[in-house]
Design a protein around this motif. Sequence first.
Motif, PDB file in Angstrom:
ATOM      1  N   ASN A 393       0.834  -1.372  -0.013  1.00 46.11           N
ATOM      2  CA  ASN A 393      -0.063  -0.108   0.072  1.00 46.11           C
ATOM      3  C   ASN A 393       0.814   1.230  -0.147  1.00 46.11           C
ATOM      4  N   ALA A 394       2.000   1.278   0.562  1.00 50.64           N
ATOM      5  CA  ALA A 394       3.049   2.574   0.509  1.00 50.64           C
ATOM      6  C   ALA A 394       3.596   2.555  -0.662  1.00 50.64           C
ATOM      7  N   LEU A 395       3.702   1.746  -1.719  1.00 50.30           N
ATOM      8  CA  LEU A 395       4.394   1.913  -2.895  1.00 50.30           C
ATOM      9  C   LEU A 395       3.629   3.007  -3.712  1.00 50.30           C
ATOM     10  N   LYS A 396       4.242   3.723  -4.228  1.00 50.88           N
ATOM     11  CA  LYS A 396       3.713   5.018  -5.172  1.00 50.88           C
ATOM     12  C   LYS A 396       3.798   4.494  -6.501  1.00 50.88           C
ATOM     13  N   ASN A 397       4.598   3.788  -7.129  1.00 47.05           N
ATOM     14  CA  ASN A 397       4.781   3.455  -8.587  1.00 47.05           C
ATOM     15  C   ASN A 397       3.664   2.318  -8.925  1.00 47.05           C
ATOM     16  N   GLY A 398       2.747   2.799  -9.575  1.00 50.98           N
ATOM     17  CA  GLY A 398       1.508   1.835  -9.915  1.00 50.98           C
ATOM     18  C   GLY A 398       1.941   0.600 -10.491  1.00 50.98           C
ATOM     19  N   PHE A 399       2.999   0.847 -11.501  1.00 52.76           N
ATOM     20  CA  PHE A 399       3.542  -0.545 -12.531  1.00 52.76           C
ATOM     21  C   PHE A 399       4.233  -1.664 -11.315  1.00 52.76           C
ATOM     22  N   PHE A 400       5.189  -0.820 -10.633  1.00 50.66           N
ATOM     23  CA  PHE A 400       6.112  -1.594  -9.718  1.00 50.66           C
ATOM     24  C   PHE A 400       5.400  -2.087  -8.871  1.00 50.66           C
ATOM     25  N   LYS A 401       4.155  -1.843  -8.041  1.00 52.22           N
ATOM     26  CA  LYS A 401       3.400  -2.081  -7.107  1.00 52.22           C
ATOM     27  C   LYS A 401       2.536  -3.386  -7.589  1.00 52.22           C
ATOM     28  N   LYS A 402       1.899  -3.234  -9.021  1.00 48.70           N
ATOM     29  CA  LYS A 402       1.337  -4.441  -9.573  1.00 48.70           C
ATOM     30  C   LYS A 402       2.036  -5.552  -9.868  1.00 48.70           C
ATOM     31  N   ALA A 403       3.398  -5.169 -10.183  1.00 47.56           N
ATOM     32  CA  ALA A 403       4.450  -6.384 -10.582  1.00 47.56           C
ATOM     33  C   ALA A 403       4.673  -7.257  -9.452  1.00 47.56           C
ATOM     34  N   VAL A 404       5.084  -6.287  -8.399  1.00 51.11           N
ATOM     35  CA  VAL A 404       5.317  -7.059  -6.949  1.00 51.11           C
ATOM     36  C   VAL A 404       4.340  -7.918  -6.490  1.00 51.11           C
ATOM     37  N   GLN A 405       3.090  -7.359  -6.630  1.00 53.49           N
ATOM     38  CA  GLN A 405       1.971  -8.104  -6.045  1.00 53.49           C
ATOM     39  C   GLN A 405       1.817  -9.488  -6.801  1.00 53.49           C
ATOM     40  N   THR A 406       1.859  -9.304  -8.191  1.00 55.03           N
ATOM     41  CA  THR A 406       1.728 -10.359  -8.954  1.00 55.03           C
ATOM     42  C   THR A 406       2.811 -11.689  -8.737  1.00 55.03           C
ATOM     43  N   ILE A 407       4.098 -11.240  -8.552  1.00 55.83           N
ATOM     44  CA  ILE A 407       5.099 -12.145  -8.053  1.00 55.83           C
ATOM     45  C   ILE A 407       4.901 -12.705  -6.931  1.00 55.83           C
ATOM     46  N   SER A 408       4.289 -11.981  -5.884  1.00 55.20           N
ATOM     47  CA  SER A 408       3.939 -12.600  -4.720  1.00 55.20           C
ATOM     48  C   SER A 408       2.873 -13.599  -4.614  1.00 55.20           C
ATOM     49  N   TYR A 409       1.991 -13.557  -5.451  1.00 60.08           N
ATOM     50  CA  TYR A 409       0.795 -14.360  -5.632  1.00 60.08           C
ATOM     51  C   TYR A 409       1.478 -15.906  -6.173  1.00 60.08           C
ATOM     52  N   LEU A 410       2.336 -15.522  -7.143  1.00 60.74           N
ATOM     53  CA  LEU A 410       2.604 -16.980  -7.923  1.00 60.74           C
ATOM     54  C   LEU A 410       2.974 -18.235  -7.064  1.00 60.74           C
ATOM     55  N   PRO A 411       3.745 -18.074  -5.769  1.00 59.35           N
ATOM     56  CA  PRO A 411       4.065 -19.193  -5.166  1.00 59.35           C
ATOM     57  C   PRO A 411       2.692 -19.896  -4.614  1.00 59.35           C
ATOM     58  N   TYR A 412       1.550 -19.351  -4.334  1.00 59.85           N
ATOM     59  CA  TYR A 412       0.359 -19.858  -3.874  1.00 59.85           C
ATOM     60  C   TYR A 412      -0.065 -21.081  -5.064  1.00 59.85           C
ATOM     61  N   PHE A 413       0.276 -20.804  -6.201  1.00 56.56           N
ATOM     62  CA  PHE A 413      -0.246 -21.839  -7.245  1.00 56.56           C
ATOM     63  C   PHE A 413       0.924 -23.024  -7.736  1.00 56.56           C
ATOM     64  N   VAL A 414       1.871 -22.854  -6.853  1.00 55.64           N
ATOM     65  CA  VAL A 414       2.805 -23.890  -6.998  1.00 55.64           C
ATOM     66  C   VAL A 414       2.809 -24.933  -5.975  1.00 55.64           C
ATOM     67  N   SER A 415       2.383 -26.382  -6.569  1.00 53.38           N
ATOM     68  CA  SER A 415       2.142 -27.468  -5.745  1.00 53.38           C
ATOM     69  C   SER A 415       3.038 -27.593  -4.850  1.00 53.38           C
ATOM     70  N   TRP A 416       2.864 -28.367  -3.797  1.00 52.98           N
ATOM     71  CA  TRP A 416       3.915 -28.610  -2.604  1.00 52.98           C
ATOM     72  C   TRP A 416       4.644 -29.688  -3.286  1.00 52.98           C
ATOM     73  N   VAL A 417       4.430 -30.532  -4.195  1.00 54.42           N
ATOM     74  CA  VAL A 417       5.264 -31.563  -5.022  1.00 54.42           C
ATOM     75  C   VAL A 417       6.389 -30.717  -5.643  1.00 54.42           C
ATOM     76  N   VAL A 418       6.126 -29.662  -6.197  1.00 53.61           N
ATOM     77  CA  VAL A 418       7.126 -28.865  -7.111  1.00 53.61           C
ATOM     78  C   VAL A 418       8.050 -28.006  -5.840  1.00 53.61           C
ATOM     79  N   VAL A 419       7.350 -27.502  -4.995  1.00 50.16           N
ATOM     80  CA  VAL A 419       8.020 -26.775  -3.694  1.00 50.16           C
ATOM     81  C   VAL A 419       9.296 -27.822  -2.932  1.00 50.16           C
ATOM     82  N   SER A 420       8.596 -29.312  -2.786  1.00 47.84           N
ATOM     83  CA  SER A 420       9.399 -30.219  -2.108  1.00 47.84           C
ATOM     84  C   SER A 420      10.853 -30.380  -2.947  1.00 47.84           C
ATOM     85  N   ASN A 421      10.502 -30.373  -4.522  1.00 53.69           N
ATOM     86  CA  ASN A 421      11.905 -30.773  -5.200  1.00 53.69           C
ATOM     87  C   ASN A 421      12.917 -29.354  -5.336  1.00 53.69           C
TER      88      ASN A 421
END
Length: 599
Positions: A393-421
């Motif tokens: 919320n404190a980020l001012k650059n809109g493009f950078f804020k959206k990019a970082v948010q999207t990157i932070s969401y990605l691990p949630y969609f990685v299965s634990w099998v992949v994470v274990s490897n």
Amino acid sequence: MKLKSIIKTIVIMTIALAILTMTGCINVHTTFEKDGSGECTVVIQKQEGVDKSAIEKNLEKICSGVATQSQRERLEIKSLEEKGDSFVAVIKFKPIADTKGLGSFSFETGTSFGTQLVQRNLFSQLSKGVIPTRNLVNYNNSTFKISEKVAVNPKTTSGEEILADDFKSNTNAYYTEENYFFTFVICGIENVTSLTFEFPGEILVYSDFNATIDGNKLTVLPQKVTAQETGIKNGEPFIQVGEYSAFIGYVVFKPSFDFTPYIIIGAIVLIVGALITLGFTTGAFKKFFKSKTWGKMVKNKVLYLFVLPGLIIFALFNYAPMVGIIVAFKNYTVDGGIFGSEWANNFGFEHFITLFTHPGSEFGMILRNTVLMAILKFVVCFPAAIILALMFNALKNGFFKKAVQTISYLPYFVSWVVVSNIVYLLLTSNGGIINQVIVAFGGEKIRFYSEPQYWWGIITITSLWKSVGWGTIVYLAAITAINPDLYEAASIDGATPWRQLWTVTLPGMMPVIGIQLILNAGNLIKDDFDQIFSLVGESNYELREVTEVFSSLVYRNLQGGPKGFSSSTAISLVQSIISLGLVVGADVIVRKTDNPGLW
């Protein structure tokens, strides 16, 4: 219910026959429960050389032999007592559908029987003296093949003989869903004077081979036949031909009308009617129809109609399956199902007592690991998601804020099998990145997969990496809902951004934080089986003392087949009850802080 009773009758009589091979039997008494389960009470006359221990040994041999032939437990010795000049044995039994070692039986509807060519030809074969002996293996592994031809012909209850060849046609009038066919071949059971089957309905056709009927009872007398016995005696295989007692026959019957479903439906209608009557007589309905709630429902009736399908689906898939909770209080079997299985000992609480007291369950260690790992995840991951949301919320650059948010969401969609490897590539002692760094700085390799002390931290960190980004979504939504005028007023009053965080942002997020706190409190007794099983594996016993959790115990129990269903359900039920208590407690605490709760 009726069919189960028939099957159980067959089992009882066959068990009785097996017992007769070891001694004289005076009386066989059968009792049934309302749920279709039953017991076989066998009264065995005392004879010289026959004592209680010998009978018990033979009973155990029969049960063990039947279990081996059937590949599952089918019989259970409930008691064996000495009463006067007799011994009384009580045996609990399961349906005969998949029971082997007590004879050759078939039991099916007329429709099913008529669709099978082998079954349709059975009557004709028996009339010509050809005796089917498939699966005729007794509990002691003796196999009997009847070589003597014994003609068995069909007859109606009125005494009219009918042609056996008529049953060859799949259009035979008896091949209907209402009729049932029962066939039996028993050989090698001696000292039996008669065998009686009682059916819950009208007998239409029966075999005339040493058989008589009395109402719905069929009594069959034994016939000495020439048969070849193959087996093992004193460790040596043998084949011998001799005279053996045999029971051969079949029955076609039509079950009596079952009123049970109509009684249940009638009871439900009566209860609903009583509740409706009570609502009218007490004025509860009148009060409700005059309330503002009813007025809103009428006003928005179209919206409620849109919600109705979702409520129905929710009830069917979330509440209806809760009936299965009773499995925790039963000794579940596939044959008995949820309602037909026997109740567990100690008033149904046997599996709960075993969970808490049996050394093999290791309840103390499992509870410690589950709770401590849940607390670590809660303490680290819960505030981390809030902090990360505030940072976004404190980020001012809109493009950078959206990019970082999207990157932070990605691990949630990685299965634990992949994470274990990924974790394995980082931690393995054979070229793992972390160990390479440790060695580069002069340290020694760490065998992470053999060192238990690191794994609570590893599990917490991997959980944080996978879930923290996704967890920020709800908090970012809460921040977005805060009135911008509040920030403007705080700024005019001279509040710095840091001060605005504490006086505007966090108070505005508190209702959502409170709800998330309540929901996460329920997970303090839960664990993530996918994570632990993928990271640690099934057979890493070196880490078991810190990674064994309730779901691991459930997994081990279920590997034992249906026997583990009851204990696994008991474990899950205990977790659910504790979780409910934690949620309710957290809700009370949150409400004390003047924030809304769940209810």
